[in-house]
Write an enzyme that holds these catalytic residues in place. Sequence first.
Site, PDB file in Angstrom:
ATOM      1  N   ASN A   1       0.893  -1.158   0.000  1.00 24.13           N
ATOM      2  CA  ASN A   1       0.000   0.000   0.000  1.00 24.13           C
ATOM      3  C   ASN A   1       0.938   1.216   0.000  1.00 24.13           C
ATOM      4  O   ASN A   1       1.556   1.527   1.011  1.00 24.13           O
ATOM      5  CB  ASN A   1      -0.873  -0.052   1.262  1.00 24.13           C
ATOM      6  CG  ASN A   1      -1.942   1.012   1.273  1.00 24.13           C
ATOM      7  OD1 ASN A   1      -1.844   2.010   0.566  1.00 24.13           O
ATOM      8  ND2 ASN A   1      -2.958   0.817   2.101  1.00 24.13           N
TER       9      ASN A   1
ATOM     10  N   GLU B   1      -6.543  -5.757   4.799  1.00 24.65           N
ATOM     11  CA  GLU B   1      -5.219  -5.228   4.396  1.00 24.65           C
ATOM     12  C   GLU B   1      -4.095  -6.211   4.704  1.00 24.65           C
ATOM     13  O   GLU B   1      -3.128  -6.312   3.952  1.00 24.65           O
ATOM     14  CB  GLU B   1      -4.948  -3.892   5.081  1.00 24.65           C
ATOM     15  CG  GLU B   1      -5.748  -2.757   4.482  1.00 24.65           C
ATOM     16  CD  GLU B   1      -5.183  -1.403   4.866  1.00 24.65           C
ATOM     17  OE1 GLU B   1      -4.023  -1.118   4.553  1.00 24.65           O
ATOM     18  OE2 GLU B   1      -5.934  -0.628   5.484  1.00 24.65           O
TER      19      GLU B   1
END
Length: 310
Positions: free
Chosen positions: A107, A143
């Site tokens: 990310n 995530e």
Amino acid sequence: MGRILKIGAAQSGPIQKDEDRDSAVARLLEMMKEAHAEGCDMVVFTELALTTFFPRYYAEDRADMDSWFETDMPGPATRPLFDFSKDNGIGFTLGYGELTPDGHHFNTQVLVDKNGEIQGKYRKIHLPGHAELEPERSFQHLEKRYFEPGDLGFPVWRTMGGVIGMCICNDRRWPETFRVMGLQGVELVALGYNTPSSNSLKASETKETRQHHSRLCMQAGAYQNATWVVGVAKAGDEDGHHLFGDTMIINPDGKIVAEAKTEDDELIVFDCDLDACRFLKESTFDFAAHRRIEHYGLITEQTGAIPPEG
Ligand code: CDV
């Protein structure tokens, strides 16, 4: 008159699942043009600014999620942002899902200078959520399934007349994030985030409480490290999931000096005087004079809390 860096904090409204990169980039470009018209030096975009917040969706085979990631930056879809930057002398930061040539997923956020060149890259270190499907949650936050923890640390860069650092969303909740940048003399932290308005495990937690947590962290990070913090959200309703927005610019005293009023694409602008960092950096938070690192060992020796026995 100090060292003014005119910042545009460019909040994104919701991006739905079927919105393509070209459309998302066109929206970002509109805000970049607006920022340029207002004389901004740099625009801060949000976390995962090119797509919907895809970690809410579960895929048994994580390779099925690769379509949410970029293999090139700039790539064909994002090139217009870099071209505008170069042609008009405006810097920016951009968050996106990064798929590296050797198959790693991060990310990521890049820092682009006024020549349209990538000066710095940050890969999110504090990944929230979980790696497996957890049906007891009211929604998923995967995530930990789709990204690896960032491997670049918390660097800062001397660029655009200041010392600029970056972090992403959940990183803002950890004082270590800001302190590591503070120890490198950071003057402005560019921070993108997607924060759901509700807690998937605690229905009683209100949106207002969650906004309070967000502000508290960013304001404390700014004050305790005598730095500007530019927190930029993705806001609004994505596929029935609400993100609270609250894009804001915070000065080195920890005060909010500009904030978004909507949950849509919205640019807020502020003249950030980087010299305003100096007083606190040279007094209350003169780290060299006041820090007592001989007592901070646990911070790097131990991850979890270990209360005394009994
Ligand atoms: N994108 C994020 O990192 N979101 C987290 C949520 C899950 C709490 C955040 O810290 O805002």
